[in-house]
Scaffold this active site. Structure first.
Site, PDB file in Angstrom:
ATOM      1  N   HIS A  72      51.095  36.362  43.812  1.00 27.59           N
ATOM      2  CA  HIS A  72      51.578  37.300  42.794  1.00 27.59           C
ATOM      3  C   HIS A  72      52.685  36.705  41.929  1.00 27.59           C
ATOM      4  CE1 HIS A  72      49.059  40.149  44.922  1.00 27.59           C
ATOM      5  NE2 HIS A  72      48.951  40.676  43.726  1.00 27.59           N
ATOM      6  N   GLU A 124      37.704  44.792  46.550  1.00 20.75           N
ATOM      7  CA  GLU A 124      38.412  43.542  46.819  1.00 20.75           C
ATOM      8  C   GLU A 124      38.363  43.135  48.287  1.00 20.75           C
ATOM      9  OE1 GLU A 124      42.432  43.917  45.346  1.00 20.75           O
ATOM     10  OE2 GLU A 124      42.621  45.960  46.044  1.00 20.75           O
ATOM     11  N   ASP A 177      41.767  39.088  45.636  1.00 21.79           N
ATOM     12  CA  ASP A 177      41.685  39.415  47.058  1.00 21.79           C
ATOM     13  C   ASP A 177      40.273  39.214  47.601  1.00 21.79           C
ATOM     14  OD1 ASP A 177      44.253  40.075  48.046  1.00 21.79           O
ATOM     15  OD2 ASP A 177      44.237  41.842  46.764  1.00 21.79           O
ATOM     16  N   CYS A 183      39.138  42.619  37.292  1.00 23.92           N
ATOM     17  CA  CYS A 183      40.544  42.588  36.875  1.00 23.92           C
ATOM     18  C   CYS A 183      41.332  41.511  37.600  1.00 23.92           C
ATOM     19  CB  CYS A 183      41.209  43.951  37.062  1.00 23.92           C
ATOM     20  SG  CYS A 183      41.284  44.475  38.776  1.00 23.92           S
TER      21      CYS A 183
HETATM   22  C1  PEP Z   1      42.881  41.322  42.813  1.00 22.08           C
HETATM   23  O1  PEP Z   1      43.011  41.317  44.029  1.00 22.08           O
HETATM   24  O2  PEP Z   1      42.035  40.621  42.195  1.00 22.08           O
HETATM   25  C2  PEP Z   1      43.744  42.172  41.967  1.00 22.08           C
HETATM   26  C3  PEP Z   1      43.542  42.323  40.686  1.00 22.08           C
HETATM   27  O3  PEP Z   1      44.805  42.756  42.579  1.00 22.08           O
HETATM   28  P1  PEP Z   1      46.136  41.954  42.980  1.00 22.08           P
HETATM   29  O4  PEP Z   1      46.028  40.579  42.381  1.00 22.08           O
HETATM   30  O5  PEP Z   1      47.283  42.713  42.451  1.00 22.08           O
HETATM   31  O6  PEP Z   1      46.063  41.935  44.472  1.00 22.08           O
HETATM   32 MG    MG Z   2      44.223  42.819  44.983  1.00 17.00          MG
END
Ligand code: PEP
Ligand code: MG
Length: 577
Positions: free
Chosen positions: A199, A444, A468, A515
Site C-alpha cells: 500500500h 479479491e 489481493d 480496480c
Molecule cells: C486490490 O486488492 O486489488 C485492491 C484494489 O484493494 P487494495 O489494494 O486496497 O487491497
Molecule cells: Mg485489496
C-alpha cells in the site's frame, strides 16, 4: 563516487534531487513537515524536552553522589557527565535548529536527522574511545525523544517546502505516513522494504512521482543530502551521479515531460476502441480532495475510494459518522455528478490503523489472512454501521456505489447486507435523510472468484481487486520484497480467475471492473480488453496512458488473441504479440 542501488520499480519517471533521510531504525518517530508559523513552537518543544532531560540527569547525578560511597561505581557519574556534555553540545543543538528552521522538520525528525549526521562523524573518528561515544549520543537522543513523545502532538498536514528537488529515503514508511507526504514537494521516494503492490507503493504511485521500493540497504548507503537520481522505470537509484550521468537523466526527464504534455490532448476524447466499444476509465482515490485530480484526468467516476485512509494514523481515534459524512459528501460533490464507489474500511495487513501502534498485527502470524477489511468490520458492527450510515447519508448528494472488500463466504455477504439494512433502519428512526446506493463486492480472494454465482445473486456490481487476488492465489505477500519476483499478474491461475469473473459478470449482465494495479498498467490494457473488460479503475495519473492504449485497440481482434494467452503456460511471452 557514483554508485547505483537496485530495487523494485513502482512508480515511473525520473527524479533528481537531494536525499532526505528518514532515519533508519527510527521509523517509530513521527516525521512530518511543520507550517512556517509553527517553527518557534517546535524550537520551544525541543528546548523544553532538552531542559527536562537536563533536570533528569541532574537528579540522577544527585542520587549517584548520595550512593557513591556505597554501591555506585564512579564510572556511572562520569557517564552522566558525558551525557550532559553531549546534550549541551552546540553542534547537536545548532543542527536540530537548522533542520527545523530551514527544512521545517518536526522536532523528533530534526533530532534523529542530526543524530544521523553526528553518528556518521563518530564512526569516522580514529580514536576508539571517541568512536564509542556514538552509543552515548544515541542514548541521550533517545531520552529527549521520549520526553517529546510523552507529549504527543497532533500530526499536522504535510506542508509544502520552499525548495523542490528533495527525495525521501526511508527504511520503511507506512501508507498513512506516505499519505501525509502527499501534499509535500518530494520529487521521489526510496524505501528499503516493500513490494510492487504494497500500500505504500500504491500511495506513491497515486502521487505520480518516481519511486523505488525494496531497495534493501538504500537507507544505510545513502547519506543525508546526497545527490541522487531515481529511475522509477528501471527501479534504479544512482547515488552521487557524475555530470555526464546527470545530463543523460535530465534529457530523459525532458522527453518524459514532452510525452506527458502530448497525452493531455486526449483528456476530452471519449474512450472508445477502434471497433466501437466504449470503455469506462475510473479513478482510484484515497482522500476526498483527490476528486480534483480525477476530474482533471478526465475520469468518468471514482471506481475505488479507499476509505480506510480516513481511519489511519489517528492514534486509534476513529472518525465519527458526521466526519465521515462530510468526507464522503465532499468526494461526491467533487466528482460533479459522476458516480463515486466508496469501499468500506479495509484496514489490517500492511494498512494498520496506526503505524506507531501496530502491535495488534504484529501479534498475529499472518495479518494478511487475519482480521482485516470486512472481517474487522463485522467484528466491530457499531463502527461499521457508523460508516454505512455516513455513506448512505452522503448518497443524498449524488451517485454512490457502496463496495465491500474481502468478502469470501455467503454468510459474510448475508451479515454485511443485514448491517446495511440495520443502518438504514437506524437512519429512519432518527428521521435522517439518505439516498439509494448500488451494492458491490470486491473479488479479491480466489474462493470468491470460484464461487461467483453467490456474489452475482446478491450484488449489483463486482470489482476485481487484482492486488489481493494475486497475493492470495500465488501465496505471495504483496508487501514482501524478498518474494516480489514471484508476484506475477500473468500467472495462468490468476488470468483464469480474472477471465472467468469477467465472463460470468458479462453473461449475467452485471457490471464488473478491475480496480487493482493491473488496471493502470498499460502493458495489461490489451489483455484485459481481450478478456471482455470494459471498466478500469486506476490512479488518475495513469488514465491518459491507458486511454491512448484503448483508442489504439481493436477489442474484437484482442478477444481471439486473449484466448490464446489464456491457454499458454507462459502468457508473458505472448503479451507483445
Ligand atoms: C486490490 O486488492 O486489488 C485492491 C484494489 O484493494 P487494495 O489494494 O486496497 O487491497
Ligand atoms: Mg485489496
Amino acid at each position: 563516487m557514483t554508485f547505483s542501488i537496485h530495487g523494485i520499480a513502482v512508480s515511473s519517471g525520473i527524479a533528481i534531487g537531494r536525499a532526505v533521510l528518514v532515519a533508519s531504525g527510527r521509523a517509530d518517530v513521527a516525521h512530518y513537515f511543520i507550517e512556517p508559523e509553527q517553527v518557534s513552537a517546535e524550537l520551544a518543544r525541543v528546548k523544553d524536552a532538552k531542559n527536562a532531560v537536563v533536570d533528569e540527569l541532574i537528579r540522577l547525578q544527585h542520587s549517584v553522589v548520595l550512593r557513591e560511597a556505597k554501591d555506585t561505581p564512579s564510572e556511572i557519574a562520569a557517564l552522566i557527565d558525558v551525557h550532559m556534555m553531549l546534550l549541551q553540545d552546540q553542534v547537536l543543538q545548532d543542527g536540530v535548529m537548522q533542520w527545523i528552521m530551514e527544512r521545517h522538520y518536526n522536532a523528533e525528525w530534526a533530532l534523529v536527522s542530526q543524530m544521523a549526521v553526528l553518528a556518521r562523524q563518530f564512526d569516522e573518528m580514529e580514536d576508539e574511545y571517541l568512536r564509542e561515544r556514538k552509543g552515548d549520543l544515541e542514548q541521550v537522543v533517545e531520552r529527549v525523544l521520549k520526553v517529546l513523545q510523552g507529549k504527543p502532538s497532533e500530526l499536522p498536514h504535510a506542508a509544502p517546502l520552499a525548495d523542490a528537488g528533495l527525495i525521501l529515503v526511508a527504511h520503511d514508511l507506512s501508507p498513512a505516513d506516505m499519505l501525509q507526504f502527499k501534499d509535500s514537494v518530494f520529487a521521489g521516494f526510496v524505501t528499503d522494504v516493500g513490494g510492487k503492490t504494497s500500500h505504500t507503493a500504491i500511495v506513491a504511485r497515486s502521487m505520480d512521482i518516481p519511486a523505488v521500493v525494496g531497495a534493501r540497504t538504500a537507507s544505510m548507503l545513502i547519506s543525508q543530502d546526497d545527490w541522487i537520481i531515481i529511475d522509477g522505470d528501471a527501479g534504479v537509484i544512482v547515488v552521487d551521479p557524475s555530470p555526464t550521468i546527470l545530463r543523460q537523466y535530465r534529457d530523459r526527464q525532458q522527453i518524459a515531460l514532452l510525452e506527458r504534455e502530448q497525452l493531455q490532448r486526449l483528456k476530452h476524447t471519449v474512450t472508445i476502441t477502434k471497433d466501437g466499444y466504449k470503455v469506462d476509465l475510473l479513478a482510484n482515490i484515497e482522500r476526498p480532495e483527490d476528486a480534483e485530480a480525477a476530474i482533471a484526468a478526465g475520469a468518468v467516476g471514482v471506481g475505488l475510494f479507499r476509505s480506510e485512509f480516513l481511519f489511519m494514523g489517528r492514534a486509534g481515534k476513529l472518525p465519527s459518522e458526521d466526519e465521515q459524512y462530510e468526507a464522503y459528501s465532499s468526494a461526491v460533490k467533487g466528482m460533479q455528478g459522476l458516480p463515486v464507489t466508496i469501499r468500506t474500511v479495509d484496514v489490517g495487513a500492511d494498512k494498520p490503523l496506526d503505524a506507531r501502534s501496530s502491535a495488534h498485527d504484529d501479534a498475529h502470524l499472518n495479518p494478511a489472512l487475519g482480521l482485516r477489511a470486512i472481517r474487522w468490520c463485522l467484528a466491530e458492527p457499531e463502527m461499521f454501521r457508523a460508516q454505512l450510515r455516513a455513506i448512505l447519508r452522503a448518497a443524498v448528494h449524488g451517485q454512490i456505489h457502496l463496495l465491500i472488500p474481502m468478502l469470501c463466504a455467503a454468510s459474510e455477504i448475508e451479515l454485511s447486507l443485514k448491517q446495511i439494512e440495520l443502518a438504514r433502519a437506524e437512519l429512519d428512526q432518527r428521521g435522517v435523510a439518505y439516498g439509494p446506493v448500488k451494492l458491490g463486492a470486491m473479488i479479491e480472494i480466489p474462493a470468491a472468484a470460484l464461487a461467483l454465482p453467490i456474489f452475482l445473486k446478491h450484488f449489483d456490481f463486482l470489482s476485481i481487486g487484482t492486488n489481493d487476488l494475486i497475493q492470495y492465489t500465488l501465496a505471495i505477500d504483496r508487501a514482501d520484497e524478498s518474494v516480489a519476483h514471484l508476484y506475477d499478474p500473468l500467472h495462468p491461475a490468476v488470468l483464469h480467475l480474472i477471465a472467468t469473473t469477467i465472463r460470468q459478470c458479462n453473461e449475467a449482465g452485471k457490471s464488473v471492473s478491475v480496480c487493482g494495479e493491473m488496471a493502470g498498467d498499460v502493458s495489461m490494457t490489451r489483455l484485459l480488453l481481450g478478456l471482455g473488460l470494459r471498466s478500469f479503475s486506476m490512479h488518475p495519473s495513469q488514465i491518459l496512458s491507458v486511454k491512448r492504449e484503448v483508442l489504439a485497440s481493436h477489442a474484437g481482434q484482442l478477444t481471439t488473441w486473449a484466448k490464446k494467452v489464456l491457454r499458454s503456460d507462459h502468457p508473458a511471452s505472448l503479451l507483445n504479440q
